[in-house]
Write an enzyme that holds these catalytic residues in place. Structure first.
Site, PDB file in Angstrom:
ATOM      1  CD  GLU A 177      -3.142  -0.976   2.365  1.00  0.00           C
ATOM      2  OE1 GLU A 177      -3.117  -0.225   3.078  1.00  0.00           O
ATOM      3  OE2 GLU A 177      -3.887  -1.938   2.286  1.00  0.00           O
ATOM      4  CD  GLU A 369      -3.395  -5.790   4.331  1.00  0.00           C
ATOM      5  OE1 GLU A 369      -4.417  -4.946   4.905  1.00  0.00           O
ATOM      6  OE2 GLU A 369      -2.099  -5.677   4.173  1.00  0.00           O
TER       7      GLU A 369
HETATM    8  C1  FCB Z   1      -4.444  -2.026   5.576  1.00  0.00           C
HETATM    9  C2  FCB Z   1      -3.022  -2.390   6.042  1.00  0.00           C
HETATM   10  C3  FCB Z   1      -2.805  -3.324   6.962  1.00  0.00           C
HETATM   11  C4  FCB Z   1      -4.156  -3.242   8.099  1.00  0.00           C
HETATM   12  C5  FCB Z   1      -5.397  -3.200   7.148  1.00  0.00           C
HETATM   13  C6  FCB Z   1      -6.584  -2.835   8.266  1.00  0.00           C
HETATM   14  O1  FCB Z   1      -4.299  -0.693   5.058  1.00  0.00           O
HETATM   15  O2  FCB Z   1      -2.219  -2.630   5.052  1.00  0.00           O
HETATM   16  O3  FCB Z   1      -1.681  -3.255   7.922  1.00  0.00           O
HETATM   17  O4  FCB Z   1      -3.884  -2.027   9.086  1.00  0.00           O
HETATM   18  O5  FCB Z   1      -5.427  -2.075   6.442  1.00  0.00           O
END
Ligand code: FCB
Length: 461
Positions: A177, A369
């Site tokens: 990210e 994620e």
């Molecule tokens: C993302 C991050 C991760 C976590 C999630 C909820 O932005 O990559 O580390 O904090 O959100």
């Protein structure tokens, strides 16, 4: 992308994922490891930031976190028992190279060496992220990601990590990210290092991308099999009025295309370059940078939680995390929300994956994620987190719908294995499928963990 293009989601029925679909869970070093001063680890920008009054909820720090540095065998055993097949973790740069350049800390390398062996022994495939936000403080003292040298140091660090782990780790992700690192970290001050000038956000974004490109070259030179990068992408939803659509296009540029286009098309989007000119002349982009950044990758990691919903709002001040977004209102989707206040809209994931396959064809995708924070309650040693199960169920159905629509999606990694240090929210927000009692460090797999294990076993819902 406007709302009417959303795919209808099925709300029931049996769904099977493609053969070989990768199932697992994700974490990040600073959020779980603790052991902040053990075995020669250097300080990172998050150590500094979390100690800066008012920056992190209740002054929480990652000093102890889930103590995963010492308890990793237990955590790997939990994953094995749940039947997970892959584990995405990040390597802490300041553990490997305490000052971000120069001497390597062998005890830091030893830790990841042990972790990888433990995973392989449990039949779990390691997926390594090299940068999940914990920049060595020494590099920040020299400008951090606003300093071009940081990109070069990052590539050296990638080569060091690969030299030790590359014989056992196939999949390497350079950055997690970069939008957050650049615009939460340098443009708006919400994340470490807490700097807050729009121009710095764009400068950092470019140097992060350059770091990705140089690290990709270094990893390839050392024989890495699969190299990718993870972005936090969000479909931008608006009404159909021309002004609303224009607002959506601006935010799509500032959130998604500013990274996707240089990585996958080898150029910055013209509208974003134009919009940012009021802050910067882009002189940080040097000849040859875009060839380095746009070198082919094997995998695009997609982190998806919630869409952006925007509307034209003349007179509205810019949202500091999107410099140049004046005249746009954010939020407002009429949907149930997680404990983070994020709207729950699984169809956004289908839209996103289908759009990536259409606009950036040829790069395999992996959801690196997806998950949700809720205010979990432990009752009789059990966490009945039905809201999280339904979030995950909805998003898995949405991912499946994208595959059916032609998206080349290879896997799904739930965020997160464990409750952990949720950055500026500290330990106040719980994203784990495994509950962590921070006083005792006792782990309790939540109902969602068992449910997810069943999904993995069946390769479907
Ligand atoms: C993302 C991050 C991760 C976590 C999630 C909820 O932005 O990559 O580390 O904090 O959100």
């Amino acid at each position: 992308m406007s709302a009417e293009k959303s795919f209808e989601l099925r709300d029931s029925g049996v769904l099977t994922f493609p053969e070989g679909f990768v199932w697992g869970a994700a974490t990040a070093a600073y959020q779980i490891e603790g052991a902040a001063r053990d075995d020669g680890r250097g300080p990172s920008i998050w150590d500094t930031f979390s100690r800066t009054p008012g920056k992190v909820h209740a002054g929480h720090t990652g000093d102890v976190a889930c103590d995963h540095y010492h308890r990793y065998p237990e955590d790997v055993a939990i994953m094995r028992d749940l039947g997970l097949r892959a584990y995405r973790f990040s390597v802490s740069w300041p553990r490997l190279q305490p000052d971000g350049s120069g001497p390597v800390n062998p005890r830091g390398l030893d830790f990841y060496d042990r972790l990888v062996d433990e995973l392989l022994g449990a039949g779990i495939t390691p997926v390594v992220t090299l940068y999940h936000w914990d920049l060595p403080q020494t590099l920040e003292d020299r400008g951090g990601w606003t300093n071009r040298d940081t990109a070069r140091h990052f590539a050296d660090y990638a080569a060091i990590a690969h030299a030790r782990l590359g014989d056992r780790v196939e999949t390497w992700t350079t950055l997690n990210e970069p939008w957050c690192s650049a615009f939460l970290g340098y443009a708006s001050g919400i994340h470490a290092p807490g700097r807050d000038e729009p121009a710095l956000g764009f400068t950092a974004a470019h140097h992060l991308l350059l770091g990705h490109g140089l690290a990709t070259a270094a990893l390839r030179a050392s024989g890495a099999e699969k190299v990718g990068v993870t972005l936090n992408l969000a479909p931008v939803i608006s009404g159909d009025a021309p002004a609303d659509r224009a607002a959506a296009e601006i935010v799509d540029g500032l959130q998604n295309r500013i990274f996707l286009d240089p990585l996958l098309h080898g150029e910055y989007p013209a509208d974003v370059v134009e919009r940012a000119r009021r802050f910067t002349d882009w002189s940080f982009v040097q000849d040859g940078d875009l060839e380095i950044i746009g070198a082919p990758i094997d995998l695009l990691g997609v982190n998806y939680y919630t869409p952006q919903t925007v509307a034209a709002a003349p007179g509205e001040a810019a949202n500091p995390v999107f410099p140049g977004s004046e005249g746009i209102a954010f939020g407002g989707a009429d949907a149930p929300r997680t404990a983070m206040g994020w709207a729950i809209q699984p169809s956004g994931l289908t839209d996103l994956l289908v759009r990536l396959s259409r606009d950036y064809p040829g790069t395999p995708l992996m959801i690196t994620e997806n998950g949700a924070a809720f205010d979990d309650v432990v009752e009789d040693g059990r966490v009945r987190d039905t809201d999280r199960m339904s979030y995950l169920d909805g998003h898995l159905r949405a991912a499946h719908a994208a595959i059916e629509a032609g998206a080349d999606l290879r896997g799904y990694l739930v965020w997160s294995l464990l409750d952990n240090f949720e950055w500026a929210e500290g330990y106040n927000k719980r994203f784990g499928v495994v509950h962590v009692d921070y006083d005792t460090q006792r782990r309790i797999p939540k109902d969602s963990a068992r449910w997810y294990g069943e999904v993995v076993r069946r390769n479907g819902l």
